[in-house]
Design an enzyme around this catalytic site. Structure first.
Site, mmCIF file in Angstrom:
data_model
loop_
_atom_site.group_PDB
_atom_site.id
_atom_site.type_symbol
_atom_site.label_atom_id
_atom_site.label_comp_id
_atom_site.label_asym_id
_atom_site.label_seq_id
_atom_site.Cartn_x
_atom_site.Cartn_y
_atom_site.Cartn_z
ATOM 1 C CD1 TRP A 102 -29.864 49.103 -0.423
ATOM 2 C CD2 TRP A 102 -28.465 48.236 1.094
ATOM 3 N NE1 TRP A 102 -30.494 48.037 0.172
ATOM 4 C CE2 TRP A 102 -29.656 47.481 1.098
ATOM 5 C CE3 TRP A 102 -27.435 47.868 1.962
ATOM 6 C CZ2 TRP A 102 -29.852 46.389 1.946
ATOM 7 C CZ3 TRP A 102 -27.626 46.774 2.810
ATOM 8 C CH2 TRP A 102 -28.818 46.048 2.806
ATOM 9 C CG ASP A 146 -21.787 45.177 -7.286
ATOM 10 O OD1 ASP A 146 -22.778 45.169 -6.515
ATOM 11 O OD2 ASP A 146 -21.628 44.328 -8.195
ATOM 12 N N GLY A 182 -26.983 50.767 -6.961
ATOM 13 C CA GLY A 182 -26.645 51.951 -6.162
ATOM 14 C C GLY A 182 -27.737 52.461 -5.229
ATOM 15 C CG ASP A 226 -14.818 38.724 -6.214
ATOM 16 O OD1 ASP A 226 -15.234 38.812 -5.046
ATOM 17 O OD2 ASP A 226 -14.893 37.685 -6.887
ATOM 18 C CE LYS A 244 -29.178 40.203 -0.852
ATOM 19 N NZ LYS A 244 -30.560 40.664 -1.055
ATOM 20 C CG ASP A 259 -28.857 44.167 -0.739
ATOM 21 O OD1 ASP A 259 -29.369 43.200 -0.149
ATOM 22 O OD2 ASP A 259 -29.470 44.859 -1.574
HETATM 23 C C1 LIG Z 1 -29.121 42.636 -4.647
HETATM 24 S S1 LIG Z 1 -27.809 43.383 -5.533
HETATM 25 C C2 LIG Z 1 -27.462 44.801 -4.554
HETATM 26 C C3 LIG Z 1 -28.451 45.926 -4.700
HETATM 27 C C4 LIG Z 1 -27.979 47.199 -4.019
HETATM 28 N N1 LIG Z 1 -27.975 47.074 -2.569
HETATM 29 C C5 LIG Z 1 -28.839 48.373 -4.388
HETATM 30 O O1 LIG Z 1 -29.569 48.873 -3.521
HETATM 31 O O2 LIG Z 1 -28.763 48.836 -5.535
HETATM 32 C C6 LIG Z 1 -26.485 42.308 -5.159
HETATM 33 C C7 LIG Z 1 -25.144 42.735 -5.723
HETATM 34 O O3 LIG Z 1 -24.099 41.925 -5.173
HETATM 35 C C8 LIG Z 1 -23.054 41.930 -6.130
HETATM 36 N N2 LIG Z 1 -22.067 40.886 -5.843
HETATM 37 C C9 LIG Z 1 -22.248 39.546 -5.817
HETATM 38 N N3 LIG Z 1 -21.094 38.923 -5.537
HETATM 39 C C10 LIG Z 1 -20.152 39.887 -5.357
HETATM 40 C C11 LIG Z 1 -18.757 39.877 -5.041
HETATM 41 N N4 LIG Z 1 -18.101 38.713 -4.832
HETATM 42 N N5 LIG Z 1 -18.105 41.041 -4.957
HETATM 43 C C12 LIG Z 1 -18.746 42.219 -5.165
HETATM 44 N N6 LIG Z 1 -20.071 42.299 -5.474
HETATM 45 C C13 LIG Z 1 -20.768 41.152 -5.563
HETATM 46 C C14 LIG Z 1 -23.779 41.719 -7.452
HETATM 47 O O4 LIG Z 1 -22.963 42.099 -8.537
HETATM 48 C C15 LIG Z 1 -25.030 42.592 -7.259
HETATM 49 O O5 LIG Z 1 -24.880 43.846 -7.851
#
Ligand SMILES: C[S@@+](CC[C@H](N)C(=O)[O-])C[C@H]1O[C@@H](n2cnc3c(N)ncnc32)[C@H](O)[C@@H]1O
Length: 205
Positions: A62, A79, A60, A95, A159, A119
């Site tokens: 961002w 997420d 959370g 998803d 990203k 991200d």
């Molecule tokens: C680097 S973290 C994000 C950190 C976030 N921006 C923060 O500041 O707290 C990447 C996130 O992408 C999510 N993620 C990966 N594949 C996903 C998908 N298909 N659908 C939704 N979320 C996904 C992961 O569960 C993870 O929580």
């Protein structure tokens, strides 16, 4: 649970990291929060009245930054993992690649929006090349979705990994958006192949 050598050294590195320490002091849920702060300092895209979608939002960081700036707009976060409540943020634990969710996001905003930030990163497998490809596939999904939800002069920040398919992502973005730039914030670890793409929609959309 017993920690292996690499996870122990990751924890030591994390605790020495100035952005990790600063995120704890400032109450941010992730050190990633600083990446969005830096991206917004460079491109100045988040406004008080923006409608913003945060993809891959958990835990959370961002969403916290967006919520601290946006006072008269709507923020929706998505997420696969759970996310504790962030003030003024509507959260879907689903998803992002699910078509039904994408329809629900559009319905929730009820019209075109100003900003999409992503991200998202796929889970690490230990195979860096595969991880890059998987995360970049998510980035292409975000690019294609963004073009359907962003207003004219709307902004996408996502990203992307500088892996073997990086040029394909750049070409896809250039085909769909007017201005495409890349920026790696200082808070993004130098050893990581991660960078961020900043795109602005075409005026003719
Ligand atoms: C680097 S973290 C994000 C950190 C976030 N921006 C923060 O500041 O707290 C990447 C996130 O992408 C999510 N993620 C990966 N594949 C996903 C998908 N298909 N659908 C939704 N979320 C996904 C992961 O569960 C993870 O929580």
């Amino acid at each position: 649970m017993k920690k292996n050598k690499s996870s122990k050294s990751w924890i030591i590195k994390q605790h020495r990291d100035p952005f990790f320490k600063k995120s704890k002091t400032l109450g941010y849920r992730s050190r990633s929060a600083f990446k969005l702060i830096e991206l917004n300092e460079k491109f100045k895209f988040i406004k008080n009245n923006s409608n913003l979608l945060d993809i891959g939002s958990s835990p959370g960081g961002w969403s916290q930054i967006a919520s601290s700036i946006i006072k008269n707009g709507k923020i929706v976060a998505v997420d696969k993992k759970p996310m504790k409540e962030v003030k003024n943020v509507i959260f879907f634990q689903k998803d992002f690649t699910d078509n039904e969710l994408q329809k629900e996001i559009k319905k929730t905003f009820g019209g075109k929006i100003d900003i999409v930030v992503s991200d998202m990163a796929s889970e690490t497998t230990g195979n860096k090349s595969l991880d890059c490809i998987r995360t970049n596939l998510l980035c292409s999904e975000v690019i294609n979705f963004s073009i359907s939800i962003l207003k004219q002069r709307g902004i996408l920040v996502s990203k992307v990994f500088m892996g073997e398919d990086f040029l394909e992502i750049r070409e896809l973005a250039k085909k769909k958006f007017k201005n495409v730039e890349f920026y790696k914030p200082k808070s993004s670890r130098s050893e990581s192949k991660e960078t961020y793409i900043h795109c602005e929609t075409l005026n003719t959309l």
